[in-house]
Write an enzyme that holds these catalytic residues in place. Sequence first.
Site, PDB file in Angstrom:
ATOM      1  N   HIS A 137      52.052  55.826  39.060  1.00 55.12           N
ATOM      2  CA  HIS A 137      53.370  55.810  38.400  1.00 55.12           C
ATOM      3  C   HIS A 137      54.541  55.890  39.378  1.00 55.12           C
ATOM      4  O   HIS A 137      55.550  56.542  39.117  1.00 55.12           O
ATOM      5  CB  HIS A 137      53.464  56.937  37.381  1.00 55.12           C
ATOM      6  CG  HIS A 137      52.580  56.766  36.181  1.00 55.12           C
ATOM      7  ND1 HIS A 137      52.226  55.535  35.684  1.00 55.12           N
ATOM      8  CD2 HIS A 137      51.984  57.691  35.371  1.00 55.12           C
ATOM      9  CE1 HIS A 137      51.450  55.700  34.625  1.00 55.12           C
ATOM     10  NE2 HIS A 137      51.288  56.996  34.417  1.00 55.12           N
TER      11      HIS A 137
ATOM     12  N   GLU B 210      51.161  52.425  26.641  1.00 57.26           N
ATOM     13  CA  GLU B 210      51.884  52.043  27.850  1.00 57.26           C
ATOM     14  C   GLU B 210      51.785  50.526  28.047  1.00 57.26           C
ATOM     15  O   GLU B 210      50.843  50.022  28.643  1.00 57.26           O
ATOM     16  CB  GLU B 210      51.310  52.779  29.053  1.00 57.26           C
ATOM     17  CG  GLU B 210      51.364  54.296  28.931  1.00 57.26           C
ATOM     18  CD  GLU B 210      50.523  54.991  29.977  1.00 57.26           C
ATOM     19  OE1 GLU B 210      50.710  54.702  31.176  1.00 57.26           O
ATOM     20  OE2 GLU B 210      49.660  55.806  29.590  1.00 57.26           O
TER      21      GLU B 210
ATOM     22  N   HIS C  92      56.306  56.384  28.705  1.00 56.96           N
ATOM     23  CA  HIS C  92      55.084  57.183  28.647  1.00 56.96           C
ATOM     24  C   HIS C  92      55.130  58.217  27.517  1.00 56.96           C
ATOM     25  O   HIS C  92      54.653  59.345  27.671  1.00 56.96           O
ATOM     26  CB  HIS C  92      54.878  57.875  29.996  1.00 56.96           C
ATOM     27  CG  HIS C  92      53.458  58.119  30.364  1.00 56.96           C
ATOM     28  ND1 HIS C  92      52.658  59.048  29.724  1.00 56.96           N
ATOM     29  CD2 HIS C  92      52.658  57.562  31.308  1.00 56.96           C
ATOM     30  CE1 HIS C  92      51.455  59.053  30.268  1.00 56.96           C
ATOM     31  NE2 HIS C  92      51.430  58.158  31.239  1.00 56.96           N
TER      32      HIS C  92
ATOM     33  N   TYR D  90      54.001  60.193  24.278  1.00 62.65           N
ATOM     34  CA  TYR D  90      52.773  60.543  23.567  1.00 62.65           C
ATOM     35  C   TYR D  90      53.133  60.722  22.088  1.00 62.65           C
ATOM     36  O   TYR D  90      54.018  61.517  21.756  1.00 62.65           O
ATOM     37  CB  TYR D  90      52.202  61.858  24.072  1.00 62.65           C
ATOM     38  CG  TYR D  90      51.668  61.880  25.479  1.00 62.65           C
ATOM     39  CD1 TYR D  90      50.311  62.092  25.725  1.00 62.65           C
ATOM     40  CD2 TYR D  90      52.517  61.729  26.577  1.00 62.65           C
ATOM     41  CE1 TYR D  90      49.816  62.157  27.020  1.00 62.65           C
ATOM     42  CE2 TYR D  90      52.026  61.791  27.869  1.00 62.65           C
ATOM     43  CZ  TYR D  90      50.682  62.004  28.087  1.00 62.65           C
ATOM     44  OH  TYR D  90      50.192  62.077  29.373  1.00 62.65           O
TER      45      TYR D  90
END
Length: 347
Positions: free
Chosen positions: A110, A314, A184, A186
């Site tokens: 990342h 993603e 990113h 969740y």
Amino acid sequence: MKPSVSDFGRIEERPISLFTLSNSSGMKVKIMDYGATITSIQVPDRQGELLEVACGFDRLEGYFSETYQANAPYFGSTVGRYCSHIKNAKFTLNGKQFQLAANAGNNNLHGGKKGFDKRIWDSEVLDLPEVSAVEMQLLSKDMEEGFPGNVAVSVTFSLNEKNELLIIYQAQTDAETPFAITNHTYFNLSGFASNILGHTAKIAAGRRMVMDETGAVTGCVIDLENQPDNLMNEKIIGDVQQVLGDGFEHYYVFDKPAFKMGKVAEFFCAETGIGLEVASDELGMLFYTGKYTCDSLKRENGLAFGKFRGFCCETHRFPNGPNLPNTPGTLLKPGEKFTSNTKFSFK
């Protein structure tokens, strides 16, 4: 409706702002300009009650706790300059080898030690019709984290009246460089009342890329016909993980033309009646079910995060792209404009 703006604290003597996008149905999306990070998404359930469906914190300090930094789950962050794993933290471009930080075992993950998720972005509220929107901008300098070229990056977040959150990424460079960017967040469509194992998932991809033991993509692509992790038809996440004996960390290659916008995934929680559709013009998606997320991470109001309590979608260019020959869209060149669009629609 224009976003509201509030003070979210300070980092390195610089103020951090929190932007709240909202619409008439009550949906709210909160984004801070540290890491261009989505901190909260609240959507109405079947009874019209607003539920929190994203991992994040209500105070800036949450992102700097010892537990969070040790676990490094990247909750809601914009990640780059190149997201996912780059094998052995190096790549060769135009005959020159570039060494990156090894921040995930021997791999670069990342963007490195101080990727886009740990930068303070410039931010601006946008005055657009029928949407609530904010734009964030960043200059990633030549050889920052080992990557060549000065890259000007912008990310626009907009929320409309249909409960659709659109993220638009754009970038330009003055020297050829690998570039891949994603968000990113969740998601947990139960409002964190339970884990995500009872959610259903459907992903429009008949193939996925093979990962090695380090988490880096090898370049091999396998056909998922008759495989348990084929999600072309709706399946319960927990049922599939039981067969796999592990959580998802799969990069699916979409069954659609490259760089054309289209629906790529659907998720649903029967407990709340909340559904999520994902549309993107990207090549594929890393579907991750949080198998490494620390169980002690919680929002300040007590909502528990942790293993299998959030899934990520993603959408981005191929992982380890700089080390794979002829991967489409891996390299950004001077005179070109990188664009990428992903839309999260809550039903």
